[in-house]
Motif scaffolding. Structure first.
Motif, PDB file in Angstrom:
ATOM      1  N   SER A  31      19.037  -6.606   9.414  1.00 24.43           N
ATOM      2  CA  SER A  31      19.614  -6.403  10.743  1.00 24.43           C
ATOM      3  C   SER A  31      18.602  -5.729  11.662  1.00 24.43           C
ATOM      4  CB  SER A  31      20.874  -5.547  10.645  1.00 24.43           C
ATOM      5  OG  SER A  31      21.269  -5.117  11.925  1.00 24.43           O
ATOM      6  N   GLN A  32      18.198  -6.434  12.692  1.00 21.65           N
ATOM      7  CA  GLN A  32      17.267  -5.865  13.662  1.00 21.65           C
ATOM      8  C   GLN A  32      17.883  -4.650  14.344  1.00 21.65           C
ATOM      9  OE1 GLN A  32      15.879  -8.623  16.612  1.00 21.65           O
ATOM     10  NE2 GLN A  32      14.452  -7.176  17.485  1.00 21.65           N
ATOM     11  N   ALA A  33      19.187  -4.691  14.575  1.00 18.76           N
ATOM     12  CA  ALA A  33      19.871  -3.571  15.217  1.00 18.76           C
ATOM     13  C   ALA A  33      19.790  -2.305  14.365  1.00 18.76           C
ATOM     14  CB  ALA A  33      21.330  -3.932  15.488  1.00 18.76           C
ATOM     15  N   MET A  34      19.970  -2.435  13.055  1.00 17.90           N
ATOM     16  CA  MET A  34      19.890  -1.272  12.179  1.00 17.90           C
ATOM     17  C   MET A  34      18.463  -0.731  12.110  1.00 17.90           C
ATOM     18  SD  MET A  34      22.825  -0.354  11.334  1.00 17.90           S
ATOM     19  CE  MET A  34      22.251   0.971  10.283  1.00 17.90           C
ATOM     20  N   ALA A  53      16.360  -0.841  14.499  1.00 18.73           N
ATOM     21  CA  ALA A  53      16.167  -0.150  15.783  1.00 18.73           C
ATOM     22  C   ALA A  53      16.798   1.244  15.749  1.00 18.73           C
ATOM     23  CB  ALA A  53      16.745  -0.981  16.921  1.00 18.73           C
ATOM     24  N   VAL A  54      17.970   1.361  15.145  1.00 13.24           N
ATOM     25  CA  VAL A  54      18.638   2.663  15.030  1.00 13.24           C
ATOM     26  C   VAL A  54      17.773   3.613  14.217  1.00 13.24           C
ATOM     27  CG1 VAL A  54      20.604   3.867  13.980  1.00 13.24           C
ATOM     28  CG2 VAL A  54      20.992   1.787  15.323  1.00 13.24           C
TER      29      VAL A  54
END
Length: 71
Positions: free
Chosen positions: A9-12, A14-15
């Motif tokens: 997950s790119q979003a994770m 980033a987090v």
């Protein structure tokens, strides 16, 4: 310390990049991997040793538990 973020997950990723940046780690110190093959390759690169790995328990192609057993 070099950090490896292994998550599909790119979003994770980033987090986690943001969290580590707030803890004082430069973006250049953070490597990323999207699956178990990239994770394994990054960990085996002697030119850039990894001090910390944060990985998804369910990486594409291999579970995090199995990945840890193989490393």
């Amino acid at each position: 310390m070099r950090i490896l973020l292994a998550d599909d997950s790119q979003a994770m990723r980033a987090v986690f990049r943001e969290v580590f940046a707030k803890l004082g780690h430069a973006a250049a110190d953070i490597a990323e991997a999207q699956d178990w093959k990239e994770t394994s390759a990054a960990l085996r690169n002697p030119g850039e040793p990894i001090g910390l790995v944060v990985f998804d328990w369910d990486l594409p192609g291999m579970s995090g538990g199995l990945l840890m057993q193989q490393l």
